[in-house]
Every structure is written in C-alpha cells, then in structure tokens.
Motif scaffolding. Structure first.
Motif, PDB file in Angstrom:
ATOM      1  N   ILE A 217       0.897  -1.172   0.065  1.00 48.29           N
ATOM      2  CA  ILE A 217      -0.047   0.039  -0.123  1.00 48.29           C
ATOM      3  C   ILE A 217       1.009   1.165   0.115  1.00 48.29           C
ATOM      4  O   ILE A 217       1.691   1.366   0.748  1.00 48.29           O
ATOM      5  CB  ILE A 217      -0.809   0.022   1.249  1.00 48.29           C
ATOM      6  N   GLU A 218       0.557   2.065  -0.932  1.00 47.74           N
ATOM      7  CA  GLU A 218       1.593   3.475  -1.198  1.00 47.74           C
ATOM      8  C   GLU A 218       0.507   4.470  -1.415  1.00 47.74           C
ATOM      9  O   GLU A 218      -0.372   4.503  -2.150  1.00 47.74           O
ATOM     10  CB  GLU A 218       2.448   3.011  -2.429  1.00 47.74           C
ATOM     11  N   ASN A 219       0.868   5.653  -0.851  1.00 52.10           N
ATOM     12  CA  ASN A 219       0.204   6.666  -0.811  1.00 52.10           C
ATOM     13  C   ASN A 219       1.041   7.838  -0.851  1.00 52.10           C
ATOM     14  O   ASN A 219       2.247   8.232   0.014  1.00 52.10           O
ATOM     15  CB  ASN A 219      -0.857   6.978   0.487  1.00 52.10           C
ATOM     16  N   GLU A 220       0.704   8.765  -1.961  1.00 55.04           N
ATOM     17  CA  GLU A 220       1.404  10.063  -2.210  1.00 55.04           C
ATOM     18  C   GLU A 220       0.630  11.188  -1.946  1.00 55.04           C
ATOM     19  O   GLU A 220      -0.244  11.333  -2.903  1.00 55.04           O
ATOM     20  CB  GLU A 220       2.123  10.197  -3.590  1.00 55.04           C
ATOM     21  N   ASP A 221       0.916  11.896  -0.937  1.00 54.39           N
ATOM     22  CA  ASP A 221       0.062  13.224  -0.768  1.00 54.39           C
ATOM     23  C   ASP A 221       0.652  14.423  -1.374  1.00 54.39           C
ATOM     24  O   ASP A 221       1.925  14.806  -0.483  1.00 54.39           O
ATOM     25  CB  ASP A 221       0.077  13.404   0.558  1.00 54.39           C
ATOM     26  N   LYS A 222       0.357  15.018  -2.420  1.00 53.72           N
ATOM     27  CA  LYS A 222       0.830  16.062  -2.761  1.00 53.72           C
ATOM     28  C   LYS A 222       0.811  17.623  -1.992  1.00 53.72           C
ATOM     29  O   LYS A 222       1.514  18.296  -2.247  1.00 53.72           O
ATOM     30  CB  LYS A 222       0.181  16.341  -4.130  1.00 53.72           C
ATOM     31  N   LEU A 223      -0.395  17.617  -1.240  1.00 60.11           N
ATOM     32  CA  LEU A 223      -0.502  18.628  -0.172  1.00 60.11           C
ATOM     33  C   LEU A 223       0.387  18.871   0.979  1.00 60.11           C
ATOM     34  O   LEU A 223       0.826  19.613   1.538  1.00 60.11           O
ATOM     35  CB  LEU A 223      -2.020  18.755   0.070  1.00 60.11           C
ATOM     36  N   ARG A 224       0.597  17.259   1.402  1.00 59.46           N
ATOM     37  CA  ARG A 224       1.046  17.139   2.815  1.00 59.46           C
ATOM     38  C   ARG A 224       2.097  16.111   2.359  1.00 59.46           C
ATOM     39  O   ARG A 224       2.014  14.840   2.901  1.00 59.46           O
ATOM     40  CB  ARG A 224       0.252  16.744   3.874  1.00 59.46           C
ATOM     41  N   PRO A 225       3.091  16.277   1.879  1.00 63.06           N
ATOM     42  CA  PRO A 225       4.349  15.387   1.329  1.00 63.06           C
ATOM     43  C   PRO A 225       4.892  14.586   2.837  1.00 63.06           C
ATOM     44  O   PRO A 225       5.422  13.492   2.446  1.00 63.06           O
ATOM     45  CB  PRO A 225       5.693  15.956   0.758  1.00 63.06           C
ATOM     46  N   ASN A 226       4.730  15.185   3.851  1.00 60.19           N
ATOM     47  CA  ASN A 226       5.406  14.393   5.163  1.00 60.19           C
ATOM     48  C   ASN A 226       4.377  13.316   5.447  1.00 60.19           C
ATOM     49  O   ASN A 226       4.513  12.647   6.431  1.00 60.19           O
ATOM     50  CB  ASN A 226       5.524  15.405   6.252  1.00 60.19           C
ATOM     51  N   LEU A 227       3.190  13.221   4.883  1.00 60.86           N
ATOM     52  CA  LEU A 227       2.208  12.137   5.165  1.00 60.86           C
ATOM     53  C   LEU A 227       2.273  11.022   4.229  1.00 60.86           C
ATOM     54  O   LEU A 227       1.471  10.174   4.315  1.00 60.86           O
ATOM     55  CB  LEU A 227       0.826  12.652   5.242  1.00 60.86           C
ATOM     56  N   ASN A 228       3.252  11.067   3.156  1.00 58.63           N
ATOM     57  CA  ASN A 228       3.605  10.055   2.284  1.00 58.63           C
ATOM     58  C   ASN A 228       3.867   8.817   3.022  1.00 58.63           C
ATOM     59  O   ASN A 228       4.535   8.666   4.137  1.00 58.63           O
ATOM     60  CB  ASN A 228       4.655  10.225   1.275  1.00 58.63           C
ATOM     61  N   LEU A 229       3.230   7.708   2.638  1.00 64.38           N
ATOM     62  CA  LEU A 229       3.181   6.592   3.292  1.00 64.38           C
ATOM     63  C   LEU A 229       3.337   5.205   2.391  1.00 64.38           C
ATOM     64  O   LEU A 229       2.941   5.121   1.286  1.00 64.38           O
ATOM     65  CB  LEU A 229       1.892   6.266   3.793  1.00 64.38           C
ATOM     66  N   LYS A 230       3.994   4.286   2.824  1.00 62.70           N
ATOM     67  CA  LYS A 230       4.371   3.047   2.106  1.00 62.70           C
ATOM     68  C   LYS A 230       4.418   1.849   2.907  1.00 62.70           C
ATOM     69  O   LYS A 230       5.309   1.932   3.912  1.00 62.70           O
ATOM     70  CB  LYS A 230       5.470   2.910   1.040  1.00 62.70           C
ATOM     71  N   ARG A 231       3.578   0.601   2.950  1.00 61.41           N
ATOM     72  CA  ARG A 231       3.555  -0.423   3.732  1.00 61.41           C
ATOM     73  C   ARG A 231       3.696  -1.643   3.122  1.00 61.41           C
ATOM     74  O   ARG A 231       2.599  -1.551   2.186  1.00 61.41           O
ATOM     75  CB  ARG A 231       2.566  -0.171   4.703  1.00 61.41           C
ATOM     76  N   ASP A 232       4.194  -2.657   3.616  1.00 58.55           N
ATOM     77  CA  ASP A 232       4.209  -4.224   2.856  1.00 58.55           C
ATOM     78  C   ASP A 232       3.488  -4.870   3.963  1.00 58.55           C
ATOM     79  O   ASP A 232       3.892  -4.973   5.200  1.00 58.55           O
ATOM     80  CB  ASP A 232       5.539  -4.204   2.664  1.00 58.55           C
ATOM     81  N   PHE A 233       2.619  -5.709   3.368  1.00 59.23           N
ATOM     82  CA  PHE A 233       1.830  -6.850   4.320  1.00 59.23           C
ATOM     83  C   PHE A 233       1.972  -8.119   3.700  1.00 59.23           C
ATOM     84  O   PHE A 233       1.441  -8.282   2.499  1.00 59.23           O
ATOM     85  CB  PHE A 233       0.511  -6.400   4.688  1.00 59.23           C
ATOM     86  N   ASN A 234       2.509  -8.939   4.221  1.00 64.78           N
ATOM     87  CA  ASN A 234       2.754 -10.315   3.962  1.00 64.78           C
ATOM     88  C   ASN A 234       2.139 -11.189   4.863  1.00 64.78           C
ATOM     89  O   ASN A 234       2.196 -11.459   6.084  1.00 64.78           O
ATOM     90  CB  ASN A 234       4.308 -10.848   3.919  1.00 64.78           C
ATOM     91  N   ASN A 235       1.036 -12.184   4.141  1.00 64.04           N
ATOM     92  CA  ASN A 235       0.237 -13.045   4.890  1.00 64.04           C
ATOM     93  C   ASN A 235       0.180 -14.453   4.164  1.00 64.04           C
ATOM     94  O   ASN A 235       0.448 -14.544   3.002  1.00 64.04           O
ATOM     95  CB  ASN A 235      -1.059 -12.313   5.224  1.00 64.04           C
ATOM     96  N   VAL A 236      -0.400 -15.339   5.124  1.00 62.55           N
ATOM     97  CA  VAL A 236      -0.680 -16.761   4.265  1.00 62.55           C
ATOM     98  C   VAL A 236      -2.347 -16.960   4.374  1.00 62.55           C
ATOM     99  O   VAL A 236      -2.854 -16.605   5.063  1.00 62.55           O
ATOM    100  CB  VAL A 236       0.091 -17.811   5.144  1.00 62.55           C
ATOM    101  N   ASN A 237      -2.651 -17.292   3.068  1.00 61.81           N
ATOM    102  CA  ASN A 237      -4.093 -17.684   3.046  1.00 61.81           C
ATOM    103  C   ASN A 237      -4.558 -19.001   2.952  1.00 61.81           C
ATOM    104  O   ASN A 237      -3.857 -19.784   2.392  1.00 61.81           O
ATOM    105  CB  ASN A 237      -4.894 -16.795   1.757  1.00 61.81           C
ATOM    106  N   LEU A 238      -5.604 -19.463   3.557  1.00 64.14           N
ATOM    107  CA  LEU A 238      -5.746 -20.888   3.395  1.00 64.14           C
ATOM    108  C   LEU A 238      -7.335 -20.947   3.125  1.00 64.14           C
ATOM    109  O   LEU A 238      -8.166 -20.141   3.252  1.00 64.14           O
ATOM    110  CB  LEU A 238      -5.727 -21.510   4.962  1.00 64.14           C
TER     111      LEU A 238
END
Length: 923
Positions: free
Chosen positions: A591-612
């Motif tokens: 999940i990646e978010n680029e905020d053009k009004l508030r660059p300090n709130l830019n965010l990138k997160r990785d989530f790894n999970n197992v599905n069954l």
C-alpha cells in the motif's frame, strides 16, 4: 365467505380420507448384467385409467425403495426407469395394502446412446448431478406460470418476494434452454413464462461458464434452474401491459414485450410510478446489470441494486425505467447477450432520530431531524460474448459501461445533551451536490482443456476505469456550549475528483494426479488498484462574493496504490460421493500513498500473509449431503485508517489515522447439512458458520466534556461471530384436490465486538434467535392460505459492570390468501402485523394490509384490478437499533394509504397453448 369455503374444504378432505385406500409397495432395483444395486432409479405409480401420477419415489444407494400413499382407484400401474436402462412396468391391483416386489432387474437399453433417452413419463429423473422434473406430472391451475409450477416441485420453496430455494439452497440463476433470459434473472422468468410451454425443469449446482465448459462441479451452496421449452413453443411473442391510477395522485404503468425465435431473443421493458416500486420484481432489475452484485432495500420500499440507487435511498420515490435485452447465436461457436438499462428517480424524505450513546463512565443523548431531496439518472450497458473456438477452447468477453448523474440537497439539525439533559453542542447544516460518474470495465476469460484426464489452463484479465466529478456546497453552523463556548460558520464549495484504474489478472493450471479424480492446481493472482483523489475546498469571500479562498485543511490531493500478488497451490479431489479441496497461498500486499498537499504524510507499507481455504463435501446418498468449508483471510487497513492525517471535515468528530496498524486476519468456518426424503416429502436443512477476528481494526474515540469526539484506530483481538439455523418442511397430500405444506425453522446470530471509548476497551456480545413457522394450504386450485409467524429475541451483554444489558423482543405475523371464486374473480390479500415493545416514542405495533381484486375479461387475456394499499392506514417504519455503542429509535417518511384502479393485459403467441392469465401483482 372465506370461513365457509375453508370449512367445506376440511369436511371434503375428511370424507375423502375415509374413502381412500392405503398402499405400501417395496422392492430392490438392480442391473441385470452386474446384479449391482441401482441408486436414484425413479419409481412412480399411475392410475391405469388416465395415467395420472399417484405417487413416486427414488431408490437409495442399495437399490431399495418404498412407495406409500392413498388412492381412490384400485387399478394402478407401476413404472421403474433409469437413464441407460429399459423401463419396467407392472400392474398393481389394490386388493391388499402391502406389496413386496422383491428384486427387480433392469436391462441395458441398446437403443440409447450415452444419455440420449426417449421421452419418459417419470416425474423425477436424476442424471449425475442434475435433478430433472417432468412438468406434465405436476398439476397446477390451467393458466399457471413457472413460479406456480416451482411451488409444486418437491424440495422447492418460493417465498413472498419470489426468492427460490432448493432444499435450503438459494437459486441464483434461471436459464431457458440453457441460456440466460434477462441476465439470468430468476423472477422475470418465473413470473412471465407460462407453465404450458415448459417441458422439463432441471436443477443443478450453479456454475460459471468456464466451470461448465471444463466439467467442474460448481458452487455447492447455490442452484441453477434450467427450463427446457417445447420445440413447438420456442417461437413467438409474449409480454404484458399494465397501467393504474389512484387516490393521493398515485399512478403506475409498466410494459414488457418479448420475442423468441429459436436462438434469437429480444425483450423490452419500461415502467413509471410514484408508489416506491420498480414496476417489475426487484430481481428483474438486479439481473439487468449482469448479476453478481448486491441488492438492498430500505424499510419504506426504496432500494438500490449493485450500488446503483433507485429512488435516492428513502422516502417517497418517483421512478422511471427502461431496458432492452438481446440474445442470439451466430454460427456454431458465438453466443451474444446484451443488456441496456435506464433508471431515473426522484425522492424526498424526512426523518428523525433519538439516540442514547453509551460511554464507560456516563451516557449522553443526541437528537436529529433531517430532510432530503434527490434526483438520479443512470444508464447501464452490459455485453457478453461467448466464443467457443472448438471443443477444447472457450473465450468469454464481458464489457460494461455505466453513466450516472445525480443531484440532491440535504438539511439536518442535530443536538447533543449530557446525562442531565443539558444542551452541550448543536449543528445546523445545509448541503447540496451534483455529481457525474462514468465507469467502464471489461473482463476476458480464456479456458483451454488439455487432454482427456481433466487438465486445463484458465486465464482471466479484468480492467476497470471509474471517473467521478462532484460539486458540493456546504453551509453550516456548529455551536459548542459550556465552559469553552465556540461557534464555527462554514460557507464552502468543494470541487471533488475521484478516479480509479484497476487491473486484476488470474492464471490457473490444473494437473491431473489421478485422471478425473485428483488434481493439483497452481494459481497466481495479480491485482493493482490506483486511486486518485483531489478535493479542492474554497471558503466564500464576502468581498468578492465568490468561493475563492482555498482551504488547505479541508482539501486533499493524493494518489493511492494498492498492489496484491498471490501465488497459491491447491489439491482437489472428487468422485461420486466425496469432494475435497485444500488451498494455501502467500499474499504480498503493498500500500503506497503519495500526498501532494502534505508530503510529510507520504506512506508505504508492505503486508505479507498466508491464506488458507479448505472444503469438504460428502454425499450420503441421493437424499442427503454435508458440506464443510474453512478459510483464513487477511485484510490490510484502509488508507484513511493508516494515514496520520487529521480530518476535521466534521468538527464534532475529528479523525486521525494510525500508521502502526497491523493487517487483520479472519478464521471462518461453515457447515451445512441437507436431506430430502422423496417418499415422505420432507426436507431438512441445517447450517452453522463462525468467524474469529484477530487484529481487527476498530475506532477508538475520546469524548470530552463538550461531547466532541477525537477518533483514531486500533487493532483488537477476540471479536467473533456465529450464525446458523435450520428449516424443516413437509408436504402432505390431503386428497386429490387439497394439500398442506408445513415449514418450521429458526435463525441464530451471536456477535461479539470489541470497542473503545475514552481509552477503555470493552466487549459487547449480542445474541439473537428467531424461530419461525409457516403453513400453506391449497384446495382445488381456488383457495390458497399462507400464514407465517416469527418471533425474535435479542440480548446484548457488556463486559463492563456499569453498562446496562439490553433485551429486545419483536413479533411478526403474516398471512397471504388467494381465492378464485367465482372463476373469473381473483382476490389476493397480504396482511402483516409487527409488534416491538421496546420502541420508545413511536408506535409499538402496526397492522399492514394490502388487497387486490382482479376480474378477468377478453377471454382471460386481460383483467381489471382494484388495489388497496395499507387498508388500515397504519404503515410505519419506526424501529429501534441497538449496537455496542448506542441505542437508537428512528422514524422517516413512508408511503401512505391509497387505492388504485388498474388494467392488465397479457399476450402470448409461443406455440398454440399461449393463453395467459396471471395478474402479477406484487406488494
């Protein structure tokens, strides 16, 4: 009059029972060559005089059968049939009550090629996973439609709204000669096709076109009905026209015209009214969009389908619709289906709400009054192309276009009071908005069969493009009282753009480990959603008299990407009795978010999970089966929950995201059991499902003395839900002209939520159980009485000792009647009673009675109708809602009493038996 008719029917039934003779016929059916028992052979008993069906059953897994019943006639004839075998017949003279036929051997039929059989009079035939009913064996009124026919079939239930179930499993698709009719819509087919043109009714598990092409078993929990039309009745016109005008300036008009010409089908429908009705059944509209989505209803009759609103949501609705569907076959391998639909509506609504909010240390109250007006126009076009290159290669293409324009206004006054009923804050807002949305999506499915052992490759690509533009005007005043009083006045304009570009691809390769039984599936899914949001808010400048002051705090401009990659492996096993699958996959989500009004709130997160995912189905015999499913799913938090942006669009509820949130995981289990006894005409359906939610994302609010909320999000463990229930049905043939059907069941729902208020974590468990009972009595095809009763008990318990537990009880009684005495006059009634003793400030009980008289004219091709809506003038949608955080009583605008005179005409030229007489009046 009704009491007299019922008394005569009961006396006649008692007299008939006294004259009829009991019989019991049993035996064992085996194959002559192997001497092996034959399961699912059909045994039926006819009257020798006119070949009318007396009774029928099927053999069990050991070939045993037992045929029981009553008959007025002594001379009967027994038939035994099975696909691929020669039929067996024997005369039965009822000189005694018990007959043991011993072992009966069936010979192979040399004239049969695979499953191509001569026409059989057997009421029921079972072919592998398909259940087939012979229409001639089930007697209905002369002018019955398909819905009337389905009600006669064993194990099939049709409720008041037209929902169809088979042994407790919902029918979500109806085909005509194996092809969709109005987008696979069940209700438009069942209410508008006549029984006379139908030859067979086939029931099987619902399958996608790809699953049907590869021979997979499909969905165990949903059913598809296929209606086979007699060849001589598959060409011509049929449809209906209706119009009505009533008191309180109420009106309605609707028409539908259909043209069948073997493979070519064209249907047109149109409707307009101001009585909160789509003009056709809800299913007709839902399936016009190609199906697969949800349909929702409000208590006052407004509705939405697959996210598209009809009537704006609530209140009194004026609606207009128009649509056309086209289906054809070009050459040997190309099937085409096309649906265009227009819906327009305008609505107005007024509502009021009284809410008691629950805090760990205190309570407070909020009251609100609102009014709204809404106009909505929607155009939708769906196309579907099925291209069969050869017997091993199938291509499905499904493009879709949607254009929506909407405008509306909303006024609301809200106030909050503390536990001493002292006014703490208030808000008064007026908003109006105009929006335009465009959507395009296209899905391409490729299916290639490899060899003869069940191997295949499947690939699908789906893209979606959404563009929405909204102009929003907000004029509001927020006042906070107490020790630190303040007033905020807003006069703002917002220009909002929301865009979505989505892509989803899926590839599956199946490798046979044991031919046609055990398989290894390798899968890979890639999905990317790119969302763009730009909201520019401007304050009103009193000097320039324009919205020109840019408000950064209430504006946004960001791009959000959500990318998921999931490789997985699955083992699949299937044979005559067993089906088993186990799948595990690794999900990588970014999940990646680029905020053009508030660059300090830019965010990138990785989530790894197992599905069954694991499933098991066991078929005990032709009467009973059990199904089990388990899944582990993981969900990433939404961007507004993750991003540490402070949203002050509502000054009374300030929300800030939490970038440290973890992905949630949900363990879910589902079990169902169903059994239908063909001989005793009894059906049993049981189901239970449970889910355990860990790392669930919930709101965490801190409420100050001024009752202003500051909200963020937290992960919690321990939330769960359990829901289940069951139903039992039994059909009793009282005599040759009357029968009784009994239905009893219950629903159970247990839900525990974890909540926060003022940093205090607590749990709230709600338990609800709703037993129900229903009866259907029919006499001589002229009297039908269907009473039903449901009582619901609900209790909410809190972990905190200072929270008061809540209990609610609601009663609901309904009776539907239909009489056709004299022959040309049909009288229908729908009477409902609701009682909720826990509603405060509104009516606790209400009666709701709709009634229709229809008189046939023009040789039963048309009718004049008189409809009375809410005869007792008590319609209300007052209701109480209890959650872990609040108890709320609400009431809003509803449709009031009216009377309407109408005219209905149906026409049918499909074959020579196209006479139609069904008034199709829906409440």
């Amino acid at each position: 009059m009704k009491k007299t008719i019922l008394l005569i029917a009961i006396l006649f039934a008692v007299n008939s029972f006294a004259q009829s003779k009991n019989f019991k016929i049993k035996g064992i059916v085996v194959s002559e060559k192997e001497k092996a028992p034959i399961e699912s052979a059909t045994i039926h008993l006819e009257k020798a005089k006119d070949s009318a069906i007396v009774s029928y059953t099927i053999t069990d897994e050991k070939g045993n059968f037992s045929l029981e019943g009553k008959s007025f006639h002594n001379n009967l004839k027994l038939f035994i049939s099975f696909v691929g075998m020669q039929s067996y017949s024997k005369e039965i003279i009822l000189t005694k009550s018990n007959f043991n036929l011993g072992t009966i051997s069936l010979k192979e039929d040399d004239n049969l090629l695979q499953e191509v059989v001569v026409k059989s009079r057997a009421p029921i035939t079972i072919k592998k996973d398909t259940l087939e009913f012979n229409v001639k064996s089930f007697k209905t009124k002369k002018d019955a439609n398909v819905e009337d026919l389905l009600k006669k079939l064993p194990g099939v239930e049709v409720d008041a709204e037209g929902k169809i179930t088979v042994n407790g499993k919902e029918v979500n698709k109806i085909l005509v000669n194996g092809k969709p009719f109005f987008g696979n819509d069940p209700s438009i087919t069942t209410k508008n096709l006549t029984k006379d043109i139908i030859e067979k009714v086939q029931i099987t598990n619902t399958k996608t076109k790809s699953e049907g092409f590869t021979g997979e078993k499909g969905d165990d929990n949903n059913k598809t009905i296929n209606l086979t039309i007699k060849k001589e009745n598959n060409k011509g016109w049929f449809g209906r026209v209706s119009a009505g005008a009533g008191t309180e300036k109420r009106y309605e008009a609707a028409t539908m015209v259909n043209r069948f010409d073997n493979e070519t089908r064209v249907s047109v429908l149109a409707s307009t009214n101001n009585i909160n009705s789509p003009g056709f059944s809800f299913g007709e509209i839902q399936k016009m969009f190609g199906g697969g989505g949800g349909i929702g209803f409000s208590s006052n009759g407004a509705f939405n389908v697959n996210g598209r609103n009809f009537g704006g949501g609530q209140g009194i609705v004026k609606s207009k619709i128009g649509g056309v569907t086209y289906a054809d076959k070009y050459g040997k391998g190309l099937d085409v289906n096309a649906n265009y639909f227009y819906s327009g509506s305008s609505s107005n609504n007024e509502s009021k709400n009284n809410r008691e909010n629950i805090l760990p240390d205190r309570r407070y109250f909020s009251n609100s009054n609102s009014s709204s007006e809404d106009e909505n126009d929607n155009h939708s076009l769906d196309l579907e192309f099925d291209i069969e290159i050869d017997s091993t290669f199938l291509i499905n293409v499904n493009p879709s276009f949607v254009l929506n324009d909407r405008k509306g206004s909303y006024n609301k006054f809200e106030e909050s009071l503390d536990e001493n009923n002292v006014l703490t804050n208030s808000s008064n807002s007026n908003t109006r908005s105009e929006s335009s949305a465009k959507n395009f999506s296209n899905e391409i499915d490729l299916t290639k069969k490899i060899g003869s052992k069940g191997s295949f490759i499947k690939a699908s690509v789906r893209n979606q493009i959404d563009k929405t533009n909204t102009d929003d005007y907000n004029n509001s005043t927020i006042e906070i009282f107490g020790n630190n009083p303040s007033t905020e006045i807003r006069n703002q304009f917002s220009d909002i753009e929301n865009n979505l570009n989505g892509l989803r691809t899926r590839v599956t390769y199946r490798f046979p480990l044991i031919a046609k039984k055990l398989f290894l599936d390798a899968k890979y899914i890639y999905q990317k959603d790119e969302r763009e949001n730009k909201e520019s808010t401007f304050d009103f400048d009193t000097n320039t008299q324009q919205f020109s002051d840019f408000n950064t705090q209430l504006s946004s401009d960001f791009t959000f990407n959500d990318i998921t990659k999931t490789p997985s492996l699955a083992i699949v096993y299937r044979d005559k009795k067993w089906r088993f699958n186990f799948e595990t996959g690794f999900q990588n989500r970014t999940i990646e978010n680029e905020d053009k009004l508030r660059p300090n709130l830019n965010l990138k997160r990785d989530f790894n999970n197992v599905n069954l995912d694991a499933g098991l189905r066991y078929r005990f015999d032709s009467k009973a089966s059990i199904y089990f499913d388990y899944s582990l799913e993981n969900g990433a938090p939404r961007i507004n929950q993750l991003q540490p942006f402070t949203d002050v669009s509502n000054p009374l509820n300030i929300v800030t995201g939490n970038p440290n949130l973890k992905p949630s995981n949900n363990h879910r289990m589902y079990v169902n059991f169903n059994k239908f006894n063909w001989q005793k005409r009894t059906g049993l359906y049981l189901y239970v499902s449970g889910g355990l939610r860990n790392n669930q994302v919930v709101s965490k609010s801190i409420i100050g003395d001024d009752l202003v909320r500051n909200t963020t999000y937290e992960n919690v463990d321990g939330a769960y839900d359990v829901w289940g229930g069951g139903s039992y049905s039994k059909s009793v043939k009282l005599d040759t002209i009357s029968n009784l059907k009994i239905r009893v069941g219950t629903r159970l729902n247990i839900n525990k939520n974890i909540n926060f208020f003022n940093d205090t974590e607590y749990g709230a468990k709600t338990t609800e159980i709703s037993p129900n009972l229903g009866l259907t009595y029919e006499w001589n095809k002229v009297v039908s009485i269907e009473p039903s009763y449901t009582i619901s008990f609900s209790e909410t318990n809190y972990d905190l000792s200072n929270f008061q537990n809540q209990k609610f009880t609601r009663h609901s009684f309904r009776v539907r009647t239909k009489t056709t005495v004299p022959k040309k006059l049909e009288w229908r009634n729908d009477i409902r009673y609701n009682f909720n003793p826990n509603v405060v400030g509104f009516n606790q009980s209400s009666w709701f009675w709709n009634s229709t008289l229809a008189y046939s004219i023009l040789n039963d091709k048309a009718s004049i109708t008189l409809k009375a809506y809410d005869l007792l003038n008590q319609n209300t949608n007052a209701q109480r809602r209890a959650t872990a955080n609040y108890i709320e009583d609400s009431e809003s605008t509803v449709l009031q009493q009216y009377f309407m005179l109408g005219f209905n005409w149906k026409f049918n030229s499909l074959g020579q038996k196209g006479k139609v007489r069904d008034y199709n009046m829906h409440f």
